[in-house]
Design a protein around this motif. Structure first.
Motif, short mmCIF file in Angstrom:
data_model
loop_
_atom_site.label_atom_id
_atom_site.label_comp_id
_atom_site.label_asym_id
_atom_site.label_seq_id
_atom_site.Cartn_x
_atom_site.Cartn_y
_atom_site.Cartn_z
N THR A 116 26.54 47.87 113.81
CA THR A 116 27.93 46.76 113.47
C THR A 116 28.04 46.91 111.90
N PRO A 117 27.04 47.19 110.91
CA PRO A 117 27.49 47.06 109.55
C PRO A 117 28.35 48.23 109.41
N LEU A 118 28.19 49.36 109.80
CA LEU A 118 29.16 50.77 109.68
C LEU A 118 30.50 50.24 110.27
N LEU A 119 30.48 50.04 111.46
CA LEU A 119 31.88 49.60 112.36
C LEU A 119 32.60 48.74 111.28
N ILE A 120 32.13 47.53 111.02
CA ILE A 120 33.07 46.58 110.30
C ILE A 120 33.42 46.87 108.96
N ALA A 121 32.34 47.67 108.22
CA ALA A 121 32.93 48.01 107.01
C ALA A 121 33.87 49.23 106.95
N ALA A 122 33.79 50.16 108.06
CA ALA A 122 34.88 51.20 108.13
C ALA A 122 36.09 50.52 108.33
N LEU A 123 36.10 49.54 109.19
CA LEU A 123 37.33 48.83 109.68
C LEU A 123 38.02 48.23 108.25
N ALA A 124 37.16 47.36 107.86
CA ALA A 124 37.62 46.66 106.82
C ALA A 124 38.16 47.37 105.46
N ILE A 125 37.30 48.39 105.29
CA ILE A 125 37.81 49.31 103.83
C ILE A 125 39.00 50.03 104.24
N LEU A 131 46.70 48.79 103.08
CA LEU A 131 47.47 47.72 102.38
C LEU A 131 47.72 47.94 101.10
N ILE A 132 46.67 48.68 100.34
CA ILE A 132 46.66 49.11 99.02
C ILE A 132 47.73 50.25 98.76
N TRP A 133 47.50 51.30 99.69
CA TRP A 133 48.14 52.54 99.22
C TRP A 133 48.94 52.69 100.84
N PRO A 134 49.98 52.01 100.91
CA PRO A 134 50.83 52.05 102.22
C PRO A 134 51.43 53.43 102.53
N ASN A 135 51.63 54.33 101.40
CA ASN A 135 52.36 55.50 101.50
C ASN A 135 51.23 56.45 101.71
N ARG A 136 50.02 56.37 101.51
CA ARG A 136 48.97 57.33 101.50
C ARG A 136 47.81 56.56 102.54
N PRO A 137 48.17 56.60 103.94
CA PRO A 137 47.22 55.75 104.79
C PRO A 137 46.02 56.54 104.97
N GLY A 138 45.72 57.96 104.84
CA GLY A 138 44.68 58.50 105.00
C GLY A 138 43.73 58.38 103.83
N LEU A 139 43.95 57.81 102.74
CA LEU A 139 43.06 57.34 101.54
C LEU A 139 42.40 56.44 101.77
N GLY A 140 42.50 55.39 102.75
CA GLY A 140 41.84 54.19 103.09
C GLY A 140 40.77 54.89 103.92
N ILE A 141 40.89 55.79 104.81
CA ILE A 141 39.86 56.35 105.70
C ILE A 141 39.01 57.06 104.70
N GLY A 142 39.55 57.76 103.75
CA GLY A 142 38.69 58.53 102.68
C GLY A 142 37.74 57.65 101.73
N ALA A 168 35.72 42.85 101.69
CA ALA A 168 36.78 43.79 101.87
C ALA A 168 37.81 43.34 102.96
N ALA A 169 37.28 42.77 104.04
CA ALA A 169 38.18 42.41 105.12
C ALA A 169 38.77 41.02 104.84
N ALA A 170 38.15 40.14 103.84
CA ALA A 170 38.88 38.75 103.49
C ALA A 170 39.74 39.12 102.52
N LEU A 171 39.90 39.82 101.65
CA LEU A 171 40.92 40.26 100.87
C LEU A 171 41.90 40.86 101.69
N ALA A 172 41.78 41.69 102.76
CA ALA A 172 42.65 42.61 103.36
C ALA A 172 43.57 41.47 104.13
N LEU A 173 42.75 40.54 104.87
CA LEU A 173 43.38 39.39 105.65
C LEU A 173 44.41 38.33 104.56
N ALA A 174 43.77 38.11 103.55
CA ALA A 174 44.46 37.35 102.76
C ALA A 174 45.94 38.07 102.26
N LEU A 175 45.68 39.41 101.93
CA LEU A 175 47.09 40.07 101.83
C LEU A 175 48.09 39.99 102.74
#
Length: 632
Positions: A116-125, A131-142, A168-175
């Motif tokens: 679970t820690p790996l799953l939720i961290a991967a999804l959150a980051i 959201l921060i790099w909308p034109n470069r979606p692959g960088l979130g995965i990176g 990370a998830a909280a900031l993404a949801l707030a955004l």
């Protein structure tokens, strides 16, 4: 998600429960090793939280707030932090690593808690990156890949990933809420946001919470400065925030009502409760760059002359000079970017705090007085990676570097490689690896490639080299095994007799995981009943008043009625008792388990009777009532 589902269904996890095997056949786990070997260094995973979680499933009723099997006073399980343990309590809603215990068998529940820690961290980051790099979606995965392959994350059983996932998830949801439009969809985002905020609180580990909280608060402020003027607030967004704060406050209040006494007792402990005035400092370049020795140190056994052990020695792969080149090259792109300034400011703060230190009043005011320098590494490493990825996002993938930049990148990379080699060389070869070994060569080749392409501003190549180095470093650290369906012990017939273990304290935790009540082991909060008996005048209160690994030792030099109490490390308390004169009933024990090496002494104890026990290397003793002992 697919990998997580398949691993959970197969019951495959990376717990190091096999480390209990060093204590012989005391427990039988019935798991099936697939690859790798148990890591004894991860004792706070296999010897503390995992046995406590298993014990919760064996209690009657299951998942109690206070588990009566752990210590004669019982143990309030709400104060167990990190991934936590399953508890039939509202706060469990914000502890996703424990959810599997409520609807899966033990084997699959252990797999759930591990992955679970790996799953939720991967999804959150990844989500935050989108959201921060909308034109470069692959960088979130990176970014997620860079963080989750870092040795620091793996060496602490992925608990750092769990800690990181919530903010990370909280900031993404707030955004998402701030950018969203009017509608019920936006309002309902307050529900997961509230759970994330509460989940971060229930981590209950201030060093990581304070450091990560500071980092993500700065990132949130930077996003407000960058785009806050474009946000339009409406009733849906207001409802989302009210819902989030209401859920967070409700869960914390419910937790506080049932955990209050234990929390206050824990806050009053010498360690960690009163550790509030740390001022940082003590770092050196060798400590900062120790992560480059990870391919050797994570698998070493001799750590004399180093900061501790394989987990303490693990860190991130910082590429100093190459990122400076990229900062200079892309200055015009980021000079008005508040995100870059926030990340640089946080990195500078961490370095100043770790290397130089800060005044006591500033440490207290910022709450960083609870953060040891070496625990700031998690937030520093995450900030460094986010800074690298953000700078790479400011340029196009096909925007080639100039000849001058290529030359500067080569020089910077070679210079940084020399700095790394020189810094790591101060550590003993047993920890850092031999200079000419393939591990050292592979580390430097991959690190140099990552540094070169970082300075050139080439995201894909940098990510390939940097993630390759991280993945190679952590690949064989944790074992893979089909988790046990049950942990059993030959002593199981004595299910109601509380056991005191002489010698190592981890066997007591093994018995706890097998469903037996114990006296010693690991106590987050000191057992008041034990210490009222052993130290009625509280002369040694500063010695035993701490989060403790409680160890009983036999000491024939003591007077029969005396008890010796000492602490040989921040989290260990040793109780020395006379082998033939101590009344074990004083600490609530009905049975005593001791290595057979102590048989000659314990046979002379008039208050003990040896019982048959089919456990090689251990002797099992019944504690007689005082009147029965006199009659004997």
């Amino acid at each position: 998600l697919i990998a997580f589902t398949l691993l959970v269904l197969a019951g495959v996890s990376g717990h190091s429960l096999r480390a209990f095997d060093v204590y012989g056949s005391l427990v039988q786990q019935q798991d099936r090793p697939l690859a790798g070997k148990a890591r004894p260094v991860r004792s706070d995973e296999w010897g503390v939280i995992t046995p406590m979680a298993i014990a919760q499933t064996l209690a009657h009723p299951v998942f109690p707030v206070v588990n009566p099997a752990l210590g004669p006073d019982g143990h309030n399980m709400l104060v167990v932090g990190m991934t936590g343990v399953p508890i039939a309590h509202p706060s469990a809603l914000a502890r996703p690593a424990t959810w599997g215990f409520f609807f899966l068998d033990l084997r699959r529940a252990l797999a759930w808690s591990w992955w679970t820690p790996l799953l939720i961290a991967a999804l959150a980051i990844t989500g935050l990156g989108r959201l921060i790099w909308p034109n470069r979606p692959g960088l979130g995965i990176g970014a997620a890949a860079l963080i989750l392959t870092a040795p620091y994350i793996s060496a602490w059983s992925y608990w750092p990933a769990y800690a990181l996932a919530f903010p990370a998830a909280a900031l993404a949801l707030a955004l998402c809420i701030a950018r969203g439009s009017a509608g019920r969809y936006t309002a309902w985002l307050g529900l997961p946001l509230g759970l994330c905020l509460a989940g971060f609180f229930f981590l209950l580990y201030p060093p990581w919470q304070i450091a990560l909280g500071t980092l993500f608060a700065l990132l949130g402020l930077a996003l407000v400065i960058q785009e806050g003027r474009s946000w339009r607030w409406n009733a849906s967004k207001g409802l989302a925030m009210v819902l989030a704060l209401g859920i967070t406050a409700s869960l914390i209040l419910a937790w506080w009502m049932d955990a209050r006494d234990a929390v206050l007792a824990l806050a009053d402990t010498v360690y960690p409760g009163r550790r509030t005035t740390l001022t940082g400092g003590g770092y050196s370049l060798a400590i900062l760059l120790r992560g480059f020795a990870g391919l050797s140190s994570m698998y070493a056994t001799d750590f004399s002359g180093t900061p501790g052990n394989a987990s303490e020695f693990a860190s991130f792969h910082y590429l100093g000079f190459p990122i400076v080149v990229l900062l200079i090259w892309r200055f015009q792109s980021w000079r008005r970017d508040p995100i870059v300034w926030a990340l640089i400011g946080f990195v500078v703060w961490c370095l100043v705090y770790s290397f130089i230190g800060v005044p006591v009043e500033l440490a207290r005011l910022t709450t960083w007085g609870r953060v040891p320098s070496i625990r700031a590494d998690l937030a520093l490493g995450v900030a460094y990676i986010l800074l690298c990825v953000h700078l790479l996002a400011l340029g196009g993938e096909h925007q080639g570097p100039s000849v001058a930049q290529r030359a500067a990148a080569v020089v910077a990379t070679l210079a940084w490689a020399w700095v790394v080699v020189s810094a790591v060389a101060v550590w003993p070869e047993a920890a850092r690896g031999a200079a000419g070994s393939w591990r050292t060569a592979a580390t430097m080749v991959l690190a140099s490639g990552a540094g070169l392409y970082l300075a050139w501003g080439r995201p894909r190549a940098h990510l390939a080299f940097a993630c390759g180095l991280g993945a190679l470093t952590i690949a064989a650290f944790h074992p893979l095994a089909v988790a046990p369906r049950v942990i059993s012990t030959p002593l199981a017939a004595d299910q109601k007799a509380r056991i005191a273990v002489v010698g190592p304290h981890f066997p007591a935790m093994a018995l706890l995981a097998a469903g037996l009540p114990i006296v010693n082991g690991i106590h987050y909060v000191p057992q008041a009943g034990i210490w009222r008996t052993l130290d009625p005048q509280s002369r040694f209160r500063d010695t035993w008043n701490r989060y403790q690994h409680l160890v009983f030792e036999l000491d024939p030099t003591l007077a029969p009625s005396d008890v010796g109490i000492d602490s040989r490390s921040a989290d260990q308390v040793n109780v020395r008792v006379h082998p033939t004169g101590f009344d074990w009933g004083r600490v609530g024990a009905a049975r005593v388990l001791a290595p057979t090496a102590f048989d000659s002494m314990l046979m002379k104890h008039t208050g003990l009777v040896r019982l048959p026990a089919a456990v090689a290397g251990w002797s099992y003793w019944a504690v007689l009532e005082p009147s029965a002992a006199t009659g004997r």
